[in-house]
Scaffold this active site. Sequence first.
Site, PDB file in Angstrom:
ATOM      1  N   SER A   7      28.915 -27.558 -33.839  1.00 35.01           N
ATOM      2  CA  SER A   7      28.430 -28.948 -33.294  1.00 35.01           C
ATOM      3  C   SER A   7      27.057 -29.348 -33.124  1.00 35.01           C
ATOM      4  O   SER A   7      26.397 -28.624 -32.529  1.00 35.01           O
ATOM      5  CB  SER A   7      29.220 -29.261 -31.733  1.00 35.01           C
ATOM      6  OG  SER A   7      28.665 -30.310 -31.292  1.00 35.01           O
ATOM      7  N   HIS A  32      30.132 -30.497 -37.328  1.00 31.95           N
ATOM      8  CA  HIS A  32      30.788 -31.404 -36.357  1.00 31.95           C
ATOM      9  C   HIS A  32      29.652 -32.433 -35.954  1.00 31.95           C
ATOM     10  O   HIS A  32      28.685 -31.861 -35.428  1.00 31.95           O
ATOM     11  CB  HIS A  32      31.466 -30.693 -35.274  1.00 31.95           C
ATOM     12  CG  HIS A  32      32.441 -31.289 -34.338  1.00 31.95           C
ATOM     13  ND1 HIS A  32      33.477 -31.715 -34.567  1.00 31.95           N
ATOM     14  CD2 HIS A  32      32.093 -31.701 -32.969  1.00 31.95           C
ATOM     15  CE1 HIS A  32      33.967 -32.297 -33.516  1.00 31.95           C
ATOM     16  NE2 HIS A  32      33.098 -32.236 -32.697  1.00 31.95           N
ATOM     17  N   ASP A  34      29.321 -35.389 -32.964  1.00 27.91           N
ATOM     18  CA  ASP A  34      29.820 -36.122 -31.631  1.00 27.91           C
ATOM     19  C   ASP A  34      29.167 -37.435 -31.696  1.00 27.91           C
ATOM     20  O   ASP A  34      27.924 -37.343 -31.119  1.00 27.91           O
ATOM     21  CB  ASP A  34      29.531 -35.232 -30.638  1.00 27.91           C
ATOM     22  CG  ASP A  34      30.498 -33.718 -30.743  1.00 27.91           C
ATOM     23  OD1 ASP A  34      31.708 -33.945 -30.747  1.00 27.91           O
ATOM     24  OD2 ASP A  34      29.871 -32.677 -30.883  1.00 27.91           O
ATOM     25  N   MET A  36      29.045 -40.608 -29.197  1.00 27.13           N
ATOM     26  CA  MET A  36      29.597 -40.843 -27.982  1.00 27.13           C
ATOM     27  C   MET A  36      28.850 -42.288 -27.642  1.00 27.13           C
ATOM     28  O   MET A  36      27.629 -42.559 -28.010  1.00 27.13           O
ATOM     29  CB  MET A  36      28.953 -39.844 -26.813  1.00 27.13           C
ATOM     30  CG  MET A  36      29.399 -38.447 -27.210  1.00 27.13           C
ATOM     31  SD  MET A  36      29.114 -37.484 -25.907  1.00 27.13           S
ATOM     32  CE  MET A  36      29.456 -35.649 -26.679  1.00 27.13           C
ATOM     33  N   HIS A  65      33.505 -36.811 -34.948  1.00 30.39           N
ATOM     34  CA  HIS A  65      34.357 -37.105 -33.847  1.00 30.39           C
ATOM     35  C   HIS A  65      33.806 -38.073 -33.155  1.00 30.39           C
ATOM     36  O   HIS A  65      32.855 -38.148 -32.321  1.00 30.39           O
ATOM     37  CB  HIS A  65      33.904 -35.733 -33.128  1.00 30.39           C
ATOM     38  CG  HIS A  65      35.076 -35.584 -31.860  1.00 30.39           C
ATOM     39  ND1 HIS A  65      34.723 -34.466 -30.889  1.00 30.39           N
ATOM     40  CD2 HIS A  65      35.960 -36.498 -31.328  1.00 30.39           C
ATOM     41  CE1 HIS A  65      35.446 -34.751 -29.789  1.00 30.39           C
ATOM     42  NE2 HIS A  65      36.203 -35.804 -29.990  1.00 30.39           N
ATOM     43  N   MET A  67      34.018 -40.336 -29.969  1.00 31.53           N
ATOM     44  CA  MET A  67      34.263 -40.633 -28.511  1.00 31.53           C
ATOM     45  C   MET A  67      33.922 -42.026 -27.968  1.00 31.53           C
ATOM     46  O   MET A  67      32.863 -41.907 -27.146  1.00 31.53           O
ATOM     47  CB  MET A  67      33.516 -39.402 -27.710  1.00 31.53           C
ATOM     48  CG  MET A  67      34.294 -38.076 -27.982  1.00 31.53           C
ATOM     49  SD  MET A  67      33.225 -36.575 -27.688  1.00 31.53           S
ATOM     50  CE  MET A  67      32.416 -36.402 -29.001  1.00 31.53           C
ATOM     51  N   MET A 136      40.986 -31.211 -27.488  1.00 34.78           N
ATOM     52  CA  MET A 136      39.858 -31.107 -26.646  1.00 34.78           C
ATOM     53  C   MET A 136      40.203 -29.921 -25.287  1.00 34.78           C
ATOM     54  O   MET A 136      41.082 -30.215 -24.700  1.00 34.78           O
ATOM     55  CB  MET A 136      39.435 -32.392 -25.881  1.00 34.78           C
ATOM     56  CG  MET A 136      38.916 -33.500 -26.673  1.00 34.78           C
ATOM     57  SD  MET A 136      37.334 -33.084 -27.711  1.00 34.78           S
ATOM     58  CE  MET A 136      36.248 -32.209 -26.346  1.00 34.78           C
ATOM     59  N   ASP A 175      38.033 -27.935 -29.857  1.00 30.48           N
ATOM     60  CA  ASP A 175      36.657 -28.452 -29.430  1.00 30.48           C
ATOM     61  C   ASP A 175      36.421 -28.245 -27.952  1.00 30.48           C
ATOM     62  O   ASP A 175      36.994 -28.949 -27.152  1.00 30.48           O
ATOM     63  CB  ASP A 175      36.622 -29.834 -29.924  1.00 30.48           C
ATOM     64  CG  ASP A 175      34.931 -30.416 -29.746  1.00 30.48           C
ATOM     65  OD1 ASP A 175      34.260 -29.573 -29.452  1.00 30.48           O
ATOM     66  OD2 ASP A 175      34.984 -31.564 -30.057  1.00 30.48           O
TER      67      ASP A 175
END
Length: 218
Positions: A7, A32, A34, A36, A65, A67, A136, A175
Site C-alpha cells: 500500500s 495498492h 488508497d 480517501m 481502492h 474509500m 477490510m 487489507d
Amino acid sequence: MKKIAPSLLSSNFSNLEKDIKMLEEGGADLLHIDVMDGHFVPNITIGPVVVEAIKEVASIPLDVHLMISDPDYYVDAFIDAGADYLTIHAEATPHVHRIVQKIKARGVKAGVSLNPHTPISVLGNILQDIDLVLIMSVNPGFGGQSFIPHSLEKIKQLKKMLIDNNAEHVEIEVDGGIKLENIKIVSDAGCDIFVSGSGIFKAENPKEMIAEMKLAIR
Ligand code: DX5
Ligand code: ZN
C-alpha cells in the site's frame, strides 16, 4: 497465483517514484492505492491526477481502492488515470451492481470491498459479476492499525461461499494489519491478494520483507 500488493499509503509521498521502483525490484505484484475523500472515511489522500502520475512511472498493475462516497461519480476518472483493478465499497452506494457493470464495460477488473461489520451475504447476488472481493481487516481510513481477528473467520466464510457458488474466479484480497507474523494464517484462510502498508514500509529492508512475505504464502 497469490499476490503481494504494497500500500502506497505508507510510502514517501515526496518521492513516490523511488518507492515504486523499490517495490517493483522487491517483487511486488500490484501497487495498492488508497483513495480517501474525508467523507466516507475520516482521512483525505489522493485523487486521479496522482494516480495518473503513478501510472507513468509504474510497470506493475495499479490496484485502486476507493474509500469514497458516491463512487459512481468517479470511476471513469480513476479508470482514465490508469487503474487496472478498481474497488468500490458496498457501504458507499446503493448501486453496486450498476457501478460494477460500468467498471467491467471499460475492461478493468471490478472489486467490491466490505468494512469489518458488513456481512459477506451482501455479495450474494453480485458474485458472478465481479473479479475481486476486498475484505477490510481494519476500519478503513488509516495505515498502521491492528488486524481485527474476526476477519479470519470472514475470509474462510467467503472462500466457502465462492466455492459453493461456482465463483472461484473471484480473488479474495485482504487489507489492514497484514504483517509477516500473520500473513500465513491469512493465506491459509483463503486470501489471494495481500495488501500491506506499514508491514512493508516500516521493515528494516522493505525489499527483503516482500520476498519473505512471498515465501510465507507460497
Ligand atoms: C486503510 C487502507 C489500507 C492501509 C493498510 O484504510 O485501506 O490499504 O494502507 O495499511 P497497513 O498495512 O499499515 O494496515
Ligand atoms: Zn486499501
